[in-house]
Design a protein around this motif. Structure first.
Motif, mmCIF file in Angstrom:
data_model
loop_
_atom_site.group_PDB
_atom_site.id
_atom_site.type_symbol
_atom_site.label_atom_id
_atom_site.label_comp_id
_atom_site.label_asym_id
_atom_site.label_seq_id
_atom_site.Cartn_x
_atom_site.Cartn_y
_atom_site.Cartn_z
ATOM 1 N N GLY A 39 3.132 1.082 0.031
ATOM 2 C CA GLY A 39 1.929 1.332 -0.741
ATOM 3 C C GLY A 39 1.337 0.110 -1.431
ATOM 4 O O GLY A 39 0.297 0.195 -2.059
ATOM 5 N N ALA A 40 1.999 -1.047 -1.327
ATOM 6 C CA ALA A 40 1.478 -2.257 -1.984
ATOM 7 C C ALA A 40 0.243 -2.752 -1.233
ATOM 8 O O ALA A 40 0.121 -2.610 -0.027
ATOM 9 C CB ALA A 40 2.542 -3.343 -2.003
ATOM 10 N N LEU A 41 -0.678 -3.332 -1.988
ATOM 11 C CA LEU A 41 -1.885 -3.886 -1.384
ATOM 12 C C LEU A 41 -1.528 -5.089 -0.529
ATOM 13 O O LEU A 41 -0.801 -5.981 -0.965
ATOM 14 C CB LEU A 41 -2.868 -4.294 -2.475
ATOM 15 C CG LEU A 41 -4.212 -4.875 -2.011
ATOM 16 C CD1 LEU A 41 -5.036 -3.802 -1.318
ATOM 17 C CD2 LEU A 41 -4.977 -5.433 -3.200
ATOM 18 N N LYS A 42 -2.024 -5.127 0.682
ATOM 19 C CA LYS A 42 -1.779 -6.255 1.570
ATOM 20 C C LYS A 42 -2.730 -7.385 1.187
ATOM 21 O O LYS A 42 -3.944 -7.199 1.153
ATOM 22 C CB LYS A 42 -1.979 -5.833 3.016
ATOM 23 C CG LYS A 42 -1.007 -4.749 3.471
ATOM 24 C CD LYS A 42 -1.366 -4.227 4.831
ATOM 25 C CE LYS A 42 -0.319 -3.235 5.307
ATOM 26 N NZ LYS A 42 -0.267 -2.027 4.446
ATOM 27 N N ASP A 43 -2.177 -8.546 0.908
ATOM 28 C CA ASP A 43 -2.978 -9.662 0.410
ATOM 29 C C ASP A 43 -3.076 -10.789 1.428
ATOM 30 O O ASP A 43 -2.068 -11.249 1.968
ATOM 31 C CB ASP A 43 -2.375 -10.227 -0.878
ATOM 32 C CG ASP A 43 -2.800 -9.434 -2.098
ATOM 33 O OD1 ASP A 43 -4.008 -9.355 -2.357
ATOM 34 O OD2 ASP A 43 -1.917 -8.894 -2.785
ATOM 35 N N HIS A 101 -4.683 -0.181 -6.216
ATOM 36 C CA HIS A 101 -4.147 0.765 -5.233
ATOM 37 C C HIS A 101 -5.242 1.501 -4.459
ATOM 38 O O HIS A 101 -4.970 2.150 -3.450
ATOM 39 C CB HIS A 101 -3.217 1.783 -5.909
ATOM 40 C CG HIS A 101 -3.929 2.744 -6.828
ATOM 41 N ND1 HIS A 101 -4.120 2.480 -8.162
ATOM 42 C CD2 HIS A 101 -4.524 3.947 -6.584
ATOM 43 C CE1 HIS A 101 -4.782 3.494 -8.714
ATOM 44 N NE2 HIS A 101 -5.043 4.389 -7.779
ATOM 45 N N GLU A 102 -6.491 1.370 -4.899
ATOM 46 C CA GLU A 102 -7.591 2.025 -4.212
ATOM 47 C C GLU A 102 -8.171 1.170 -3.080
ATOM 48 O O GLU A 102 -9.046 1.618 -2.352
ATOM 49 C CB GLU A 102 -8.696 2.390 -5.206
ATOM 50 C CG GLU A 102 -8.259 3.437 -6.222
ATOM 51 C CD GLU A 102 -9.413 3.918 -7.084
ATOM 52 O OE1 GLU A 102 -10.577 3.623 -6.730
ATOM 53 O OE2 GLU A 102 -9.152 4.578 -8.110
ATOM 54 N N TYR A 103 -7.682 -0.058 -2.959
ATOM 55 C CA TYR A 103 -8.137 -0.945 -1.881
ATOM 56 C C TYR A 103 -7.129 -0.954 -0.743
ATOM 57 O O TYR A 103 -5.932 -0.690 -0.926
ATOM 58 C CB TYR A 103 -8.330 -2.369 -2.403
ATOM 59 C CG TYR A 103 -9.437 -2.507 -3.420
ATOM 60 C CD1 TYR A 103 -10.748 -2.762 -3.020
ATOM 61 C CD2 TYR A 103 -9.180 -2.383 -4.782
ATOM 62 C CE1 TYR A 103 -11.768 -2.902 -3.955
ATOM 63 C CE2 TYR A 103 -10.195 -2.518 -5.726
ATOM 64 C CZ TYR A 103 -11.487 -2.775 -5.303
ATOM 65 O OH TYR A 103 -12.487 -2.902 -6.222
#
Length: 241
Positions: A39-43, A101-103
């Motif tokens: 669930g972590a945002l991929k950067d 978390h919405e991105y």
């Protein structure tokens, strides 16, 4: 020492194919392509020198924003004294940020004194990808396009040709590339078949950066106008003025 392709090699001799799928409307599954990270945002973090902005990466960022919900940011590293206002706002005017978390994807551009663009994804675990062409390939892969081996080879050939000959080569090499492009674009509307690929993006940007647009033959001029009719290209043109 890097051996650049032969300037007299005509990439139009490679068999062309129409098996290029269009950019998907809803985007591909990032978890499937990049791996699920609980669930972590991929950067994605890119370092680039403001003295030679990587235009293709800016275009790809705009295209990605049409398919994914992206948290975009631009920063300036201490190694750079000043950055033009247009580059600080190259992702557009800042908008109200929502919770991370919405991105679906984080895209951070850092203007830094580096010899060539560098990209890291999943910063803790990977070595940087270097070079505008290599980063462009990675970013375009996020659209989930599927190509056969011949088409993939032709796309890669055009990307390398654009970087090593059109952008970094001699005037003789640039002339040879323009002739090859003119021949290819006399057969298909885009460099590789009937759909836009990363080859078109990188080649168009190389022409802009080398000031070769006025010397481009008829088919290349027509193709350039087709590129510039797309919003991500037209927005980058404003940075060149």
């Amino acid at each position: 020492m890097i051996q650049t392709p032969d300037a007299d090699f005509d990439v139009t001799n490679v068999i062309q194919t129409d098996e290029c799928s269009t950019l998907t409307t809803n985007g591909a599954d990032l978890d499937l392509m990049l791996g699920k990270d609980y669930g972590a945002l991929k950067d994605i973090v890119i370092n680039a020198n403001p003295s030679l902005p990587p235009l293709s990466l800016l275009i790809l960022h705009s295209l990605l924003c049409e398919h994914y919900k992206i948290l975009s940011a631009v920063h300036t590293h201490s190694s750079v004294k000043s950055v033009p206002e247009s580059l600080l706002k190259c992702f557009g005017e800042p908008t109200k940020k929502q919770p991370r978390h919405e991105y679906q994807l984080g895209f951070t551009l850092i203007w830094k004194d580096v010899p060539k663009p560098q990209m890291k994804f999943s910063i803790q675990t990977m070595c940087p990808i270097e070079g505008e062409g290599n980063i462009a390939r990675f970013l375009f892969s996020l659209f989930g396009q599927k190509y056969n081996a011949v088409t993939s080879t032709l796309i890669d050939s055009w990307v390398d040709t654009a970087i090593f000959q059109l952008k970094e080569g001699s005037s003789k090499e640039r002339g040879a590339v323009l002739r090859s492009m003119n021949a290819a674009l006399g057969k298909t509307p885009w460099l590789v078949g009937n759909e836009l690929t990363v080859a078109d993006i990188v080649a168009w940007c190389a022409l802009q950066q080398t000031g070769s647009t006025n010397a481009a033959p008829a088919n290349v001029q027509k193709w350039m106008k087709s590129c510039e009719n797309l919003a991500p290209f037209s927005s980058v043109i404003k940075l060149l003025k």
